[in-house]
Enzyme design. Structure first.
Site, mmCIF file in Angstrom:
data_model
loop_
_atom_site.group_PDB
_atom_site.id
_atom_site.type_symbol
_atom_site.label_atom_id
_atom_site.label_comp_id
_atom_site.label_asym_id
_atom_site.label_seq_id
_atom_site.Cartn_x
_atom_site.Cartn_y
_atom_site.Cartn_z
ATOM 1 N N GLU A 171 -7.753 0.782 13.489
ATOM 2 C CA GLU A 171 -8.744 0.916 12.262
ATOM 3 C C GLU A 171 -9.481 -0.423 11.970
ATOM 4 O O GLU A 171 -9.380 -1.044 11.318
ATOM 5 C CB GLU A 171 -7.771 0.916 11.190
ATOM 6 C CG GLU A 171 -8.502 1.841 10.007
ATOM 7 C CD GLU A 171 -7.747 1.963 8.912
ATOM 8 O OE1 GLU A 171 -7.160 1.115 7.950
ATOM 9 O OE2 GLU A 171 -7.295 3.182 8.404
ATOM 10 N N ASP A 211 -5.386 -3.747 7.259
ATOM 11 C CA ASP A 211 -5.919 -4.947 6.764
ATOM 12 C C ASP A 211 -4.961 -5.740 5.854
ATOM 13 O O ASP A 211 -5.370 -6.599 4.921
ATOM 14 C CB ASP A 211 -7.279 -4.535 5.638
ATOM 15 C CG ASP A 211 -6.898 -3.473 4.756
ATOM 16 O OD1 ASP A 211 -5.586 -3.238 4.439
ATOM 17 O OD2 ASP A 211 -7.701 -3.002 4.040
ATOM 18 N N GLU A 269 -8.020 -8.028 1.623
ATOM 19 C CA GLU A 269 -8.244 -6.761 2.766
ATOM 20 C C GLU A 269 -9.309 -7.187 3.610
ATOM 21 O O GLU A 269 -9.436 -7.156 4.789
ATOM 22 C CB GLU A 269 -7.956 -5.508 2.273
ATOM 23 C CG GLU A 269 -6.725 -5.150 1.676
ATOM 24 C CD GLU A 269 -6.198 -5.722 0.253
ATOM 25 O OE1 GLU A 269 -7.349 -6.218 -0.379
ATOM 26 O OE2 GLU A 269 -5.219 -5.684 -0.215
ATOM 27 N N ARG A 319 -5.294 -3.732 -6.063
ATOM 28 C CA ARG A 319 -5.595 -5.100 -7.004
ATOM 29 C C ARG A 319 -6.345 -5.320 -7.619
ATOM 30 O O ARG A 319 -6.619 -5.566 -8.722
ATOM 31 C CB ARG A 319 -5.333 -6.366 -5.774
ATOM 32 C CG ARG A 319 -4.306 -7.273 -6.099
ATOM 33 C CD ARG A 319 -4.648 -8.535 -5.004
ATOM 34 N NE ARG A 319 -4.321 -8.071 -3.692
ATOM 35 C CZ ARG A 319 -3.106 -7.858 -3.344
ATOM 36 N NH1 ARG A 319 -2.041 -8.415 -3.903
ATOM 37 N NH2 ARG A 319 -2.738 -7.466 -2.120
ATOM 38 N N HIS A 358 -3.676 1.991 -7.184
ATOM 39 C CA HIS A 358 -2.746 0.870 -6.838
ATOM 40 C C HIS A 358 -3.385 -0.260 -6.575
ATOM 41 O O HIS A 358 -2.960 -1.242 -6.403
ATOM 42 C CB HIS A 358 -1.686 1.173 -5.601
ATOM 43 C CG HIS A 358 -2.318 1.293 -4.432
ATOM 44 N ND1 HIS A 358 -3.224 2.272 -3.950
ATOM 45 C CD2 HIS A 358 -2.334 0.249 -3.404
ATOM 46 C CE1 HIS A 358 -3.569 1.810 -2.699
ATOM 47 N NE2 HIS A 358 -3.091 0.887 -2.490
ATOM 48 N N HIS A 418 2.854 3.948 -8.107
ATOM 49 C CA HIS A 418 3.112 3.029 -7.469
ATOM 50 C C HIS A 418 4.047 2.051 -7.994
ATOM 51 O O HIS A 418 3.883 1.822 -9.216
ATOM 52 C CB HIS A 418 1.806 1.983 -6.986
ATOM 53 C CG HIS A 418 1.815 1.385 -5.866
ATOM 54 N ND1 HIS A 418 2.391 0.028 -5.940
ATOM 55 C CD2 HIS A 418 1.379 1.548 -4.453
ATOM 56 C CE1 HIS A 418 2.308 -0.527 -4.602
ATOM 57 N NE2 HIS A 418 1.643 0.492 -3.735
HETATM 58 N N1 UDP Z 1 1.176 8.628 0.138
HETATM 59 C C1 UDP Z 1 2.623 9.206 0.406
HETATM 60 N N2 UDP Z 1 3.243 9.192 -0.949
HETATM 61 C C2 UDP Z 1 2.592 8.977 -2.071
HETATM 62 C C3 UDP Z 1 1.140 8.456 -2.058
HETATM 63 C C4 UDP Z 1 0.597 8.312 -0.720
HETATM 64 O O1 UDP Z 1 3.009 9.271 1.387
HETATM 65 O O2 UDP Z 1 3.178 9.022 -3.100
HETATM 66 C C5 UDP Z 1 0.482 8.249 1.546
HETATM 67 C C6 UDP Z 1 -0.864 8.910 1.575
HETATM 68 O O3 UDP Z 1 -0.807 10.247 2.300
HETATM 69 C C7 UDP Z 1 -1.468 8.062 2.816
HETATM 70 C C8 UDP Z 1 -0.736 6.517 2.298
HETATM 71 O O4 UDP Z 1 0.140 6.914 1.641
HETATM 72 O O5 UDP Z 1 -1.219 8.399 4.093
HETATM 73 C C9 UDP Z 1 -1.569 5.505 1.624
HETATM 74 O O6 UDP Z 1 -1.204 4.686 1.175
HETATM 75 P P1 UDP Z 1 -1.513 3.741 -0.032
HETATM 76 O O7 UDP Z 1 -2.526 4.548 -1.025
HETATM 77 O O8 UDP Z 1 -0.378 3.122 -0.554
HETATM 78 O O9 UDP Z 1 -2.421 2.581 0.780
HETATM 79 P P2 UDP Z 1 -4.008 2.512 1.255
HETATM 80 O O10 UDP Z 1 -4.132 3.756 2.106
HETATM 81 O O11 UDP Z 1 -4.835 2.408 0.031
HETATM 82 O O12 UDP Z 1 -3.993 1.238 2.007
#
Ligand code: UDP
Length: 398
Positions: free
Chosen positions: A121, A99, A134, A217, A215, A245
């Protein structure tokens, strides 16, 4: 519209850490079948993206280097660059995931270039305009794609409710493929496991570990301050491990409110292997991350979701996660309850696979490569939404 020959490549477009994690299993599986997979990095998250790919031994084939603070600037710059690349390389399919601004830009570019589009997804909805932009990105891409890979039956139902019924396949989430792949590698490779835990090897082991990530927004400003205050309070009874982050809107307040606080361990963003190792070691996770909400149930890690609503309700239904919002008192009360009530903790720590069974990449690639005179594999059944197997309990970590 270009049909792409049976030997034409599949182009994967990705820009952020979660896109890297969730598309890596598809690229690896595609290449293991001897098919050409072209991986294009938009540049949206530079270091975190490259690090996540490296965890799977991958590097981008093309890097467009577009990094801008605002989504409109990312999309505006990327669309013509991506459309140009797609026209030059003529892939049989363009695949986008999730997204983000890169997702929307990749989708628009594929359609302008006249190449078929697949969305991995697809169908996650809160039914509100939060998260923004998103949710809007996901809805727009659903209107453009020819193939929609819904991770769960609920996601497919959300697409059907919007009139999107053709080309929908329920596959499970490829993030669970990535997670199970990495968990198995950590178990089988002592060198990798040792390196993975190095960033948090100094954290005392006497008290339970609470992993936190924040993290989004919609959680910035007052909501972020309330979450950080809750984490500061919880540091009286647990070790708080927070990979920070890099966004200044997050990192600034985190350092100002929690820097130097006893019991709080501010970590750099962790490589994927390190983050999975940390999830395996923690007693509880507090998060607003989409990917972490999906990963925690599979590892039997109780999860408190720091949002008022979620497009990932399956973990709530399986009993592994609670929606706690971003109020200080509610977060502290919920975390205390889970940490002090052993029976409650044990119930939330039963591993479950509501988001996928680890075979999403194979199912998705099977569809992408049809009709497949060159695909010798048997067609896989679609994901039913219930776990074919459950991973071993991770209760040993506490
Ligand atoms: N993740 C990582 N290192 C970190 C924090 C998260 O590798 O320090 C991984 C986590 O296991 C998951 C992904 O990053 O697979 C999630 O990313 P994020 O939280 O940035 O984005 P969202 O999933 O909310 O779009």
């Amino acid at each position: 519209m270009s049909a792409g020959g049976p030997e034409s490549s599949i182009m994967f477009i990705a820009g952020t850490r979660p896109e890297a994690v969730k598309l890596a299993p598809l690229v690896l599986d595609m290449r293991a079948q001897g098919r050409a997979a072209v991986l294009v990095a938009t540049g949206q998250h530079r270091e975190m993206f490259g690090e996540a790919l490296a965890g799977f031994g991958l590097v981008a084939d093309h890097d467009l280097g577009v990094m801008a603070a605002q989504p409109d600037a990312v999309v505006g710059q990327l669309v013509p660059m991506l459309a140009d690349l797609i026209r030059r390389l003529e892939p049989g399919f363009v695949v986008v995931q999730g997204d983000t601004s890169s997702t929307l830009a990749g989708a628009l570019a594929a359609r302008y270039a006249g190449v078929r589009l697949a969305h991995v997804e697809a169908g996650l909805r809160t039914g509100t305009d939060d998260p923004h932009p998103e949710e809007m990105h996901r809805k727009l891409v659903a209107q453009m794609a020819q193939l929609h890979f819904a991770p769960t039956p609920a996601a497919a139902a959300a697409l059907a409710a919007e009139g999107v019924r053709d080309g929908v396949h329920v596959t499970g989430n490829s993030g669970i493929d990535a997670l199970l792949l990495m968990a198995a590698r950590l178990e089988g490779d002592a060198g990798l496991a040792d390196a993975a835990v190095a960033p948090f090897a100094h954290v005392p082991k006497g008290r339970p570990w609470i992993l936190a990530t924040i993290h989004r927004r919609e959680n910035r400003g007052r909501r972020l301050a309330a979450v950080l205050a809750a984490l500061g309070e919880l540091a009286d009874e647990a070790e708080i491990l927070l990979p920070v982050h890099p966004s200044p809107a997050v990192a600034g307040p985190v350092r100002a409110m929690l820097g130097g606080r006893v019991g709080v361990h501010l970590l750099p963003p962790l490589p994927y292997a390190g983050f999975v190792a940390l999830m395996l070691r923690s007693a509880l996770v507090l998060t607003d991350s989409g990917g972490v909400q999906e990963e925690a149930p599979a590892l039997g890690l109780p999860c408190l979701v720091l949002r008022d609503g979620t497009e990932r309700p399956e973990g709530l239904a399986s009993g592994n996660a609670w929606l706690v919002g971003a109020q200080r008192a509610a977060i502290v009360a919920a975390a205390r309850a889970v940490l002090t009530d052993a029976a409650l903790h044990a119930r939330m720590a039963v591993p479950a696979l509501p988001y996928g069974d680890g075979s999403a990449a194979a199912r998705i690639n099977d569809v992408l490569l049809r009709p497949g005179p060159t695909s010798s594999r048997q067609r896989l059944e679609s994901w039913s939404g219930s776990a074919a197997h459950r991973p071993q309990s991770q209760a040993a970590r506490r």
